[in-house]
Every structure is written in C-alpha cells, then in structure tokens.
Design an enzyme around this catalytic site. Structure first.
Site, PDB file in Angstrom:
ATOM      1  CE1 TYR A  44      -3.814  -2.177   5.459  1.00  0.00           C
ATOM      2  CE2 TYR A  44      -3.198   0.070   4.923  1.00  0.00           C
ATOM      3  CZ  TYR A  44      -3.632  -1.181   4.522  1.00  0.00           C
ATOM      4  OH  TYR A  44      -3.866  -1.438   3.186  1.00  0.00           O
ATOM      5  CB  SER A  60      -0.860   0.001   1.263  1.00  0.00           C
ATOM      6  OG  SER A  60      -1.488   1.249   1.433  1.00  0.00           O
TER       7      SER A  60
HETATM    8  N1  LIG Z   1      -8.841  -0.786  -0.431  1.00  0.00           N
HETATM    9  C1  LIG Z   1      -7.785   0.003  -0.414  1.00  0.00           C
HETATM   10  O1  LIG Z   1      -7.909   1.244  -0.477  1.00  0.00           O
HETATM   11  C2  LIG Z   1      -6.401  -0.586  -0.339  1.00  0.00           C
HETATM   12  C3  LIG Z   1      -5.318   0.284  -0.536  1.00  0.00           C
HETATM   13  C4  LIG Z   1      -4.044  -0.216  -0.469  1.00  0.00           C
HETATM   14  C5  LIG Z   1      -3.833  -1.558  -0.233  1.00  0.00           C
HETATM   15  N2  LIG Z   1      -4.904  -2.382  -0.037  1.00  0.00           N
HETATM   16  C6  LIG Z   1      -4.625  -3.792   0.234  1.00  0.00           C
HETATM   17  O2  LIG Z   1      -5.305  -4.588  -0.701  1.00  0.00           O
HETATM   18  C7  LIG Z   1      -5.588  -5.874  -0.138  1.00  0.00           C
HETATM   19  C8  LIG Z   1      -7.056  -6.180  -0.315  1.00  0.00           C
HETATM   20  O3  LIG Z   1      -7.812  -5.224   0.397  1.00  0.00           O
HETATM   21  P1  LIG Z   1      -9.337  -4.871   0.046  1.00  0.00           P
HETATM   22  O4  LIG Z   1      -9.443  -3.398   0.064  1.00  0.00           O
HETATM   23  O5  LIG Z   1      -9.794  -5.645  -1.113  1.00  0.00           O
HETATM   24  O6  LIG Z   1     -10.033  -5.369   1.413  1.00  0.00           O
HETATM   25  P2  LIG Z   1     -11.265  -6.350   1.699  1.00  0.00           P
HETATM   26  O7  LIG Z   1     -12.363  -6.108   0.753  1.00  0.00           O
HETATM   27  O8  LIG Z   1     -11.521  -6.206   3.160  1.00  0.00           O
HETATM   28  O9  LIG Z   1     -10.653  -7.786   1.385  1.00  0.00           O
HETATM   29  C9  LIG Z   1      -9.685  -8.359   2.209  1.00  0.00           C
HETATM   30  C10 LIG Z   1      -9.527  -9.813   1.830  1.00  0.00           C
HETATM   31  O10 LIG Z   1      -8.542 -10.397   2.681  1.00  0.00           O
HETATM   32  C11 LIG Z   1      -9.062 -11.608   3.199  1.00  0.00           C
HETATM   33  N3  LIG Z   1      -8.509 -11.918   4.505  1.00  0.00           N
HETATM   34  C12 LIG Z   1      -8.485 -11.172   5.636  1.00  0.00           C
HETATM   35  N4  LIG Z   1      -7.934 -11.853   6.650  1.00  0.00           N
HETATM   36  C13 LIG Z   1      -7.589 -13.069   6.150  1.00  0.00           C
HETATM   37  C14 LIG Z   1      -6.997 -14.212   6.709  1.00  0.00           C
HETATM   38  N5  LIG Z   1      -6.620 -14.262   7.996  1.00  0.00           N
HETATM   39  N6  LIG Z   1      -6.788 -15.277   5.898  1.00  0.00           N
HETATM   40  C15 LIG Z   1      -7.164 -15.264   4.611  1.00  0.00           C
HETATM   41  N7  LIG Z   1      -7.740 -14.211   4.015  1.00  0.00           N
HETATM   42  C16 LIG Z   1      -7.951 -13.123   4.797  1.00  0.00           C
HETATM   43  C17 LIG Z   1     -10.567 -11.387   3.287  1.00  0.00           C
HETATM   44  O11 LIG Z   1     -11.245 -12.655   3.209  1.00  0.00           O
HETATM   45  P3  LIG Z   1     -11.970 -13.389   4.443  1.00  0.00           P
HETATM   46  O12 LIG Z   1     -12.474 -12.333   5.364  1.00  0.00           O
HETATM   47  O13 LIG Z   1     -13.043 -14.175   3.764  1.00  0.00           O
HETATM   48  O14 LIG Z   1     -10.915 -14.247   5.042  1.00  0.00           O
HETATM   49  C18 LIG Z   1     -10.813 -10.608   2.001  1.00  0.00           C
HETATM   50  O15 LIG Z   1     -10.991 -11.479   0.922  1.00  0.00           O
HETATM   51  C19 LIG Z   1      -5.148  -5.785   1.322  1.00  0.00           C
HETATM   52  O16 LIG Z   1      -3.856  -6.326   1.481  1.00  0.00           O
HETATM   53  C20 LIG Z   1      -5.117  -4.292   1.581  1.00  0.00           C
HETATM   54  O17 LIG Z   1      -4.260  -3.942   2.634  1.00  0.00           O
HETATM   55  C21 LIG Z   1      -6.188  -1.930  -0.087  1.00  0.00           C
END
Ligand SMILES: NC(=O)c1ccc[n+]([C@@H]2O[C@H](COP(=O)([O-])OP(=O)(O)OC[C@H]3O[C@@H](n4cnc5c(N)ncnc54)[C@H](OP(=O)(O)O)[C@@H]3O)[C@@H](O)[C@H]2O)c1
Length: 259
Positions: free
Chosen positions: A155, A142
C-alpha cells in the site's frame, strides 16, 4: 475559486467510503456525475441518494485495473456526457500483509488498482483535456506515501508511486491549462480503515474528509493534505533517522494480525 455547479465529474471507486461521500457532496454542489466501481448495486444506491439534488447521475460497472474495461466504460461516458470536466481517481485497495507468506497476489492487485488504475483512467481523459486546453484530475493518494509502514508495504509503495506519478502529470500538463491535484489524507473512517487492527491517530469522519477535499478542489490546491495532526506526525516520522523510525515502527509488529 472554481465553480463546481454544472461540471461533469467522473469518480472511480464511488461505491463506498470517500468516493461515495464525495459523490453525494459534489451532487449537492450541482455536479453531474459518472460513478465507477465493481459493485453496481452499491453504486445505484449512491446514485439514488445523489439524484435528490436534481443532477444527472450515471453508474458504470468498471474494474479500473482492467484496461479494456476502462476504455469501454469511458467510451460510454463520453457518448453520454458532452465533455468531462473533472476526473477523480479515487478507487483503491489496501491489504495487511504477512512477510512470512507469499503475498504477491496482493501486491499485483494493489499496484493494478492503486497505480495502473489511475494511469488507465487518466489516459482516457488527457488527450481530450489537452485538445480542450482545460480539465482537472484529482488523484487520491495518501500520507502513507511517506514511509514504509510495516505490514502495509504494498500500500505505501503504491501510494508513493501514485503521488510521484501525479506530480509528473501536474508538471507536464500545466502548459495545457490542465490542473492536477494530489489528495493525501491521513486516516479517514471508511470500510477500508474499519478492518485495521491498529490505533489510527487523528482519524476523522468521512464527511469531514470530503469537505476538505471539495474545498481544496474549489481552490485548485495542488496538494490537499489533512489533518493538521496527521501531516505533522508524518513530517516528524519522515525527518527521523532510520534507526529511530525502525524502532518506533517495530511496535506495530507486536500485535497479531487480524485474520
Ligand atoms: N480511508 C483512509 O483512511 C484513506 C487514507 C488515505 C487514502 N485513502 C485512499 O482513498 C481512496 C478511497 O478509500 P476508502 O477509504 O474510501 O476505501 P473503501 O471504502 O474501501 O472504498 C474503496 C473504493 O474503491 C473501489 N475499488 C476497489 N477496487 C476497485 C477496482 N478494481 N475497480 C474499481 N473500483 C475499485 C471500491 O469499489 P468496488 O469494491 O465496488 O469496486 C470502493 O468504491 C483509496 O484510494 C484509498 O487508498 C484512504
């Protein structure tokens, strides 16, 4: 340009947000998929949607913070797929934290998923990739890696750790022809950001973010960062003297935390 058609791709955190959307886009590109997350019902919905592109999609319940579980799940994946071509380390969690409370449980979970989850899953493919002298690891970090933003300390620290870990991997694995790509998104509209109580400048729809990621994978870009505005904003914040960064960041503390 790397051709994605026919590649076997493993995606962690594929039940929601970026991982879910990436799974659908990669299925459209003709990739076979192994989708991992804790919520199997959501994964099965993604798999049904992805199957319309006539590709093989398998779902696996896996908590990436549990090393034993990761080992078992990858053993199943390796049995089913002849080889893994691309591993996408996407699973992540984010918590807003209150410095007045004991929030250490949130710290444990954040580092266990965002950092150790990456290490455990990468560890399952690296020996095979080295032997095959090919393979790709795509880690989702990120832009939040760059500064310690208030109420997001765990985070930001976890993403700084993820980015530097991926950088080391990239350097170490180059001689085995293994590509390591680091993705640094700005704000993307997903369930993770839907709960944020603050303004998110330059936020983009998840489909747009995933298009940028897939283009970056095809071009084998070492760093895939977006959007232009977010990258520029972070560069400026990083270049600021600490007194000025602290002054600006303090503003975020004026709004009460959402429960
Ligand atoms: N959205 C943003 O603005 C943003 C910006 C920069 C980086 N990111 C990064 O992008 C990635 C995806 O984020 P997102 O925004 O798509 O969030 P999200 O919609 O909350 O999705 C997170 C995913 O991670 C999985 N997860 C969480 N804990 C887990 C565990 N212990 N084991 C296996 N899977 C797990 C969740 O699945 P389950 O709950 O079903 O396990 C879900 O599929 C993350 O690494 C986040 O830090 C996001």
């Amino acid at each position: 340009m790397m051709k994605l058609t026919g590649k076997n791709v493993v995606i962690t955190g594929a039940s929601s947000g970026i991982g879910r959307s990436l799974a659908l886009q990669l299925a459209k590109e003709g990739c076979s998929l192994a989708l991992l997350a804790r919520r199997v019902e959501e994964l099965e919905t993604v798999a049904r949607q992805a199957s319309q592109y006539n590709v093989i999609v398998k779902v696996y319940r896996c908590d990436v913070s549990n090393k034993d579980e990761v080992e078992k799940v990858f053993a199943h994946i390796k049995k089913f797929f002849s080889s893994i071509d691309v591993l996408v380390l996407n699973a992540g969690v984010s918590f807003r934290t209150d410095v007045r409370k004991d929030e250490s449980a949130k710290a444990v979970q954040t580092f266990a998923v965002n950092v150790l989850g990456m290490v455990y899953c990468a560890g399952q493919v690296i020996p095979d990739f080295i032997q095959a002298k090919k393979g790709m690891i795509v880690g989702i970090s990120s832009l939040a890696e760059s500064r310690g933003f208030p109420r997001s300390g765990f985070y930001c620290a976890s993403k700084a750790a993820a980015s530097t870990y991926l950088e080391s991997l990239r350097v170490e694995l180059k001689k085995y022809n293994i590509k390591v790509l680091t993705v640094k998104p700005g704000f993307v509209k997903t369930p993770m950001t839907d709960k944020n109580e603050f303004k998110m400048p330059f936020i983009i729809p998840v489909e747009k973010a995933v298009q940028i990621i897939v283009d970056g994978i095809k071009k084998e870009k070492k760093i895939i960062q977006f959007t232009f505005g977010a990258v520029l904003g972070i560069k400026i914040l990083k270049a600021l003297p600490n007194w000025l960064f602290d002054f600006i960041a303090q503003n975020q503390l004026k709004k009460p935390l959402k429960k």
